[in-house]
Design an enzyme around this catalytic site. Structure first.
Site, mmCIF file in Angstrom:
data_model
loop_
_atom_site.group_PDB
_atom_site.id
_atom_site.type_symbol
_atom_site.label_atom_id
_atom_site.label_comp_id
_atom_site.label_asym_id
_atom_site.label_seq_id
_atom_site.Cartn_x
_atom_site.Cartn_y
_atom_site.Cartn_z
ATOM 1 N N LYS A 254 0.880 -1.166 0.000
ATOM 2 C CA LYS A 254 0.000 0.000 0.000
ATOM 3 C C LYS A 254 0.916 1.214 0.000
ATOM 4 O O LYS A 254 1.517 1.555 1.007
ATOM 5 C CB LYS A 254 -0.900 0.019 1.232
ATOM 6 C CG LYS A 254 -1.842 1.207 1.252
ATOM 7 C CD LYS A 254 -2.750 1.143 2.450
ATOM 8 C CE LYS A 254 -3.825 2.210 2.459
ATOM 9 N NZ LYS A 254 -3.460 3.502 1.935
ATOM 10 N N ARG A 259 -3.522 8.904 -5.310
ATOM 11 C CA ARG A 259 -4.078 8.080 -6.369
ATOM 12 C C ARG A 259 -4.257 8.886 -7.648
ATOM 13 O O ARG A 259 -4.737 10.011 -7.611
ATOM 14 C CB ARG A 259 -5.425 7.575 -5.898
ATOM 15 C CG ARG A 259 -6.011 6.518 -6.770
ATOM 16 C CD ARG A 259 -7.054 5.840 -5.955
ATOM 17 N NE ARG A 259 -7.645 4.717 -6.605
ATOM 18 C CZ ARG A 259 -8.493 3.901 -5.980
ATOM 19 N NH1 ARG A 259 -8.808 4.112 -4.725
ATOM 20 N NH2 ARG A 259 -9.026 2.886 -6.624
ATOM 21 N N ARG A 275 -8.389 11.438 -7.295
ATOM 22 C CA ARG A 275 -9.612 10.725 -6.954
ATOM 23 C C ARG A 275 -10.768 11.659 -6.658
ATOM 24 O O ARG A 275 -11.907 11.225 -6.546
ATOM 25 C CB ARG A 275 -9.380 9.724 -5.843
ATOM 26 C CG ARG A 275 -9.022 10.316 -4.521
ATOM 27 C CD ARG A 275 -8.348 9.248 -3.714
ATOM 28 N NE ARG A 275 -8.996 9.012 -2.451
ATOM 29 C CZ ARG A 275 -8.583 8.066 -1.608
ATOM 30 N NH1 ARG A 275 -7.590 7.277 -1.915
ATOM 31 N NH2 ARG A 275 -9.182 7.902 -0.463
ATOM 32 N N GLU A 305 -0.883 4.634 -8.132
ATOM 33 C CA GLU A 305 -0.487 5.515 -7.041
ATOM 34 C C GLU A 305 0.787 6.240 -7.456
ATOM 35 O O GLU A 305 1.739 5.614 -7.947
ATOM 36 C CB GLU A 305 -0.233 4.659 -5.786
ATOM 37 C CG GLU A 305 -0.042 5.439 -4.526
ATOM 38 C CD GLU A 305 -1.341 5.843 -3.811
ATOM 39 O OE1 GLU A 305 -2.433 5.696 -4.385
ATOM 40 O OE2 GLU A 305 -1.250 6.352 -2.686
ATOM 41 N N PHE A 346 -1.743 -0.258 -10.141
ATOM 42 C CA PHE A 346 -2.334 -1.411 -9.451
ATOM 43 C C PHE A 346 -3.637 -1.920 -10.053
ATOM 44 O O PHE A 346 -4.145 -2.947 -9.656
ATOM 45 C CB PHE A 346 -2.471 -1.158 -7.943
ATOM 46 C CG PHE A 346 -3.295 0.044 -7.571
ATOM 47 C CD1 PHE A 346 -4.671 0.007 -7.614
ATOM 48 C CD2 PHE A 346 -2.663 1.220 -7.157
ATOM 49 C CE1 PHE A 346 -5.413 1.103 -7.255
ATOM 50 C CE2 PHE A 346 -3.409 2.326 -6.788
ATOM 51 C CZ PHE A 346 -4.793 2.277 -6.837
ATOM 52 N N ARG A 422 -17.268 1.263 -1.383
ATOM 53 C CA ARG A 422 -16.316 0.766 -0.398
ATOM 54 C C ARG A 422 -16.736 -0.659 -0.085
ATOM 55 O O ARG A 422 -17.324 -0.940 0.944
ATOM 56 C CB ARG A 422 -16.388 1.650 0.845
ATOM 57 C CG ARG A 422 -15.151 1.592 1.722
ATOM 58 C CD ARG A 422 -15.322 2.495 2.922
ATOM 59 N NE ARG A 422 -15.308 3.901 2.568
ATOM 60 C CZ ARG A 422 -14.253 4.696 2.709
ATOM 61 N NH1 ARG A 422 -13.142 4.227 3.181
ATOM 62 N NH2 ARG A 422 -14.321 5.964 2.368
ATOM 63 N N LYS A 428 -7.579 -2.646 3.275
ATOM 64 C CA LYS A 428 -6.278 -2.069 3.594
ATOM 65 C C LYS A 428 -5.824 -2.558 4.954
ATOM 66 O O LYS A 428 -6.643 -2.775 5.863
ATOM 67 C CB LYS A 428 -6.317 -0.551 3.517
ATOM 68 C CG LYS A 428 -7.436 0.089 4.256
ATOM 69 C CD LYS A 428 -7.549 1.556 3.886
ATOM 70 C CE LYS A 428 -8.655 2.195 4.696
ATOM 71 N NZ LYS A 428 -9.106 3.462 4.223
HETATM 72 P P1 AMP Z 1 -6.864 4.943 2.233
HETATM 73 O O1 AMP Z 1 -6.455 6.181 1.544
HETATM 74 O O2 AMP Z 1 -6.148 4.716 3.523
HETATM 75 O O3 AMP Z 1 -8.345 4.750 2.304
HETATM 76 O O4 AMP Z 1 -6.341 3.721 1.315
HETATM 77 C C1 AMP Z 1 -6.733 3.565 -0.015
HETATM 78 C C2 AMP Z 1 -5.732 4.211 -0.966
HETATM 79 O O5 AMP Z 1 -4.492 3.512 -0.973
HETATM 80 C C3 AMP Z 1 -6.160 4.143 -2.404
HETATM 81 O O6 AMP Z 1 -7.095 5.137 -2.708
HETATM 82 C C4 AMP Z 1 -4.852 4.333 -3.161
HETATM 83 O O7 AMP Z 1 -4.623 5.701 -3.349
HETATM 84 C C5 AMP Z 1 -3.806 3.822 -2.180
HETATM 85 N N1 AMP Z 1 -3.055 2.634 -2.624
HETATM 86 C C6 AMP Z 1 -1.727 2.492 -2.479
HETATM 87 N N2 AMP Z 1 -1.311 1.317 -2.947
HETATM 88 C C7 AMP Z 1 -2.393 0.671 -3.447
HETATM 89 C C8 AMP Z 1 -2.587 -0.611 -4.060
HETATM 90 N N3 AMP Z 1 -1.603 -1.456 -4.258
HETATM 91 N N4 AMP Z 1 -3.869 -0.922 -4.423
HETATM 92 C C9 AMP Z 1 -4.890 -0.066 -4.201
HETATM 93 N N5 AMP Z 1 -4.752 1.153 -3.624
HETATM 94 C C10 AMP Z 1 -3.517 1.517 -3.230
#
Ligand code: AMP
Length: 563
Positions: A254, A259, A275, A305, A346, A422, A428
């Protein structure tokens, strides 16, 4: 259509707080605008589709000047009234009401077409002297407006209609009117269809039009028209991640960047969107180049990303260090050198004219592997393992953290892509960090040494279309100066989006997303969410994120339960 008819509907919507009543009122009105579906934008308090990049960009100072000039009074008179009523829409209404008694101010009846025409012109104006032209366009409308129309006109240009219609209610109204569901089950089924169509189109006028003709399946993905990205819930630990996404599953780094959705069209152009559906192509010329040279295909939509790294040591850096590039308009090349980016791809949801959102994730991954030429520190595929072994995931997780990334994403191998949702197709996995992305909905002027600056901020989470307050934050800004987050800068930003003012306090348009760190969450009657974050501090400004990305009340409740 006469604008007054629309304003009557606004008024009716404003007079009830009940969601079901609002849905009924809207559904009845949709009947009248079946031939003019674009009027749906005005119901949303906008003149453009959600995916559309154009913005009116009218600050409340400009609105004040438009009102004062229309009525032939001083700006300070309008400000005085604003201090009393707290809402510029009401101020316009009250001032025009008084004026009406003295003179025949209205020259002709206002039509929705005239409103849309004038407001559409505003974003086309650029350069010197445009402020006056913008004001001119608004004054022209106000001159023909009744007091009630003036109220809603001003609220529309400020981007806050205050009629309590979010996307959920609009979706339900379209479902009710176009599909006439007979029972709850049917209602749910059709409303899901409408929502899915919206997540692809990000355009309620198109959804309304197609829903009425029973052609929702005709809504197609299209490069250049950004879609809502798929969102991911949190998993507690590796075991929980497997429970949600199944075994075996893919685990990926991650990355701690931001994004980007990269769109390439058959005509050859490539566009990059964040996004929150904002185009950032100009800010990231290197991404454009990497994709152009190293991704095969004449049309695609890629989910990736953008990750920062240190130009000298090649160590990955966190999001904060590259966030300043997102809004940057000048010295782009210099910034690209100073804050280089690696693109980690990704996912892919469209390729060579075809949508892939129904295609299984493992096939989509195979495709990106096939079409991408990886060049470290330029363009790579998200590091991935496929396994059913918890220990292997733990090791990979540790490695991701050692590489300065945020954690892992666990992904269901056979899942489709769900724009805007979602769902548990991917989760995550992050070490326990207590933070939420929230939106600033209000602010307060500081006192003493901090006088003249907005220093305390109300932050809110999301409950379907509504926003619920969950705390006040006033610390954490000093350290974030680099990101445009000093008190001065945030004051400047917030002043442009004020929608109400009451003494030292104000409400602002919910546009600025911040990551807020806290120590724990308490039940609290003080805030509309019913919870309060204790010891909150702002950790980061998230210009790449929008309202869809902020924490939901369910996530907050889950966190309270788990702690
Ligand atoms: P969060 O921002 O904590 O809700 O986590 C989701 C975000 O992680 C996504 O919107 C992406 O921007 C980011 N992300 C980073 N690496 C990845 C990955 N391998 N697959 C999907 N999302 C990822």
């Amino acid at each position: 259509m006469e604008y007054s008819k629309l304003c009557d509907v606004y008024q009716a919507l404003e007079s009830t707080t009940k969601g079901l009543e609002k849905t009924e009122i809207l559904a009845n009105f949709l009947k009248k605008i079946e031939d003019e579906p674009e009027l749906v934008y005005l119901l949303q308090g906008n003149v453009f589709a959600d995916y559309d990049q154009r913005e009116l960009g009218i600050s409340h100072q400009l609105a004040i000047r438009s009102i004062s000039k229309t009525a032939g009074i001083l700006d300070s008179d309008v400000v005085k009234e604003f201090k009393k009523l707290g809402d510029l829409g009401k101020v316009a209404e009250s001032i025009l009401e008084k004026k009406k008694k003295q003179t025949a101010l209205f020259s002709k009846q206002l039509s929705t077409k005239k409103v849309v025409d004038n407001l559409t012109k505003i974003p086309t104006l650029e350069g010197k002297g445009t402020v006056e032209q913008k004001i001119g366009l608004i004054i022209e409308l106000l001159h023909s407006a009744t007091p009630q129309e003036a109220k809603y006109l001003i609220r529309t240009i400020l981007g806050d209609l205050k009629i309590g219609v979010g996307s959920g209610i609009l979706r339900d109204a379209i479902t009710t009117y176009c599909f006439k569901p007979k029972n709850l089950e049917e209602k749910k089924e059709f409303s899901t269809k409408v929502q899915e169509a919206y997540d692809k189109a990000t355009d309620f006028a198109e959804v309304f039009e197609k829903a009425c003709k029973n052609q929702l399946n005709k809504i197609k993905l299209e490069p250049g028209k950004p879609v809502k990205v798929m969102l991911f819930p949190k998993a507690k630990d590796v075991e929980d991640a497997f429970r949600i996404v199944g075994k075996p599953a893919a685990f990926e780094y991650k990355y701690d960047g931001f994004r980007v959705m990269i769109n390439k069209d058959e005509k050859g152009w490539i566009k990059i969107f964040t996004r929150r559906l904002e185009e950032v192509t100009k800010q990231f010329p290197e991404i454009l180049e990497y994709v152009k040279k190293n991704v095969k295909g004449s049309s695609f939509i890629i989910d990736a990303e953008a990750v920062g790294f240190d130009a000298k040591t090649k160590e990955y850096t966190d999001f904060q260090s590259i966030s300043q590039r997102i809004k940057r308009k000048h010295q782009i090349e210099e910034m690209a050198k100073k804050f280089p980016i690696e693109l980690a791809i990704f996912d892919i949801i469209y390729y060579e004219g075809k949508s892939l959102i129904e295609t299984e994730f493992k096939e989509r991954r195979k495709l990106i592997e096939k079409i991408t030429k990886e060049i470290p520190y330029k363009i790579i595929l998200a590091k991935q393992i496929i396994t059913d072994d918890e220990e292997e995931v733990e090791k990979f997780y540790t490695k991701a953290l050692e590489d300065n990334q945020e954690g892992l994403m666990g992904k269901n191998l056979s899942a489709p892509y769900k724009p805007g949702a979602r769902v548990g197709y991917a989760v995550k996995l992050k070490p326990e960090d207590k933070d939420f992305d929230l939106v600033i909905t209000g602010a307060e002027w500081g006192t003493g040494k901090r006088a003249g600056w907005l220093t305390s901020f109300d932050v809110s989470c999301r409950n379907n279309g509504d926003l619920l307050e969950i705390g006040k934050v006033s610390t954490g800004l000093k350290e974030l100066k680099e990101q445009g987050l000093s008190f001065e800068e945030i004051t400047e930003k917030l002043q442009d989006i004020i929608i109400e003012e009451h003494g030292r306090k104000m409400k602002v348009r919910p546009e600025i997303i911040v990551t807020v760190q806290y120590q724990n969450i308490q039940k609290s009657p003080t805030y509309s969410s019913g919870y309060a974050l204790r010891f909150p501090r702002i950790k980061a400004l998230r210009p790449d994120r929008g309202l869809d990305d902020i924490a939901t009340i369910e996530e907050i409740e889950k966190e309270v339960e788990n702690s």
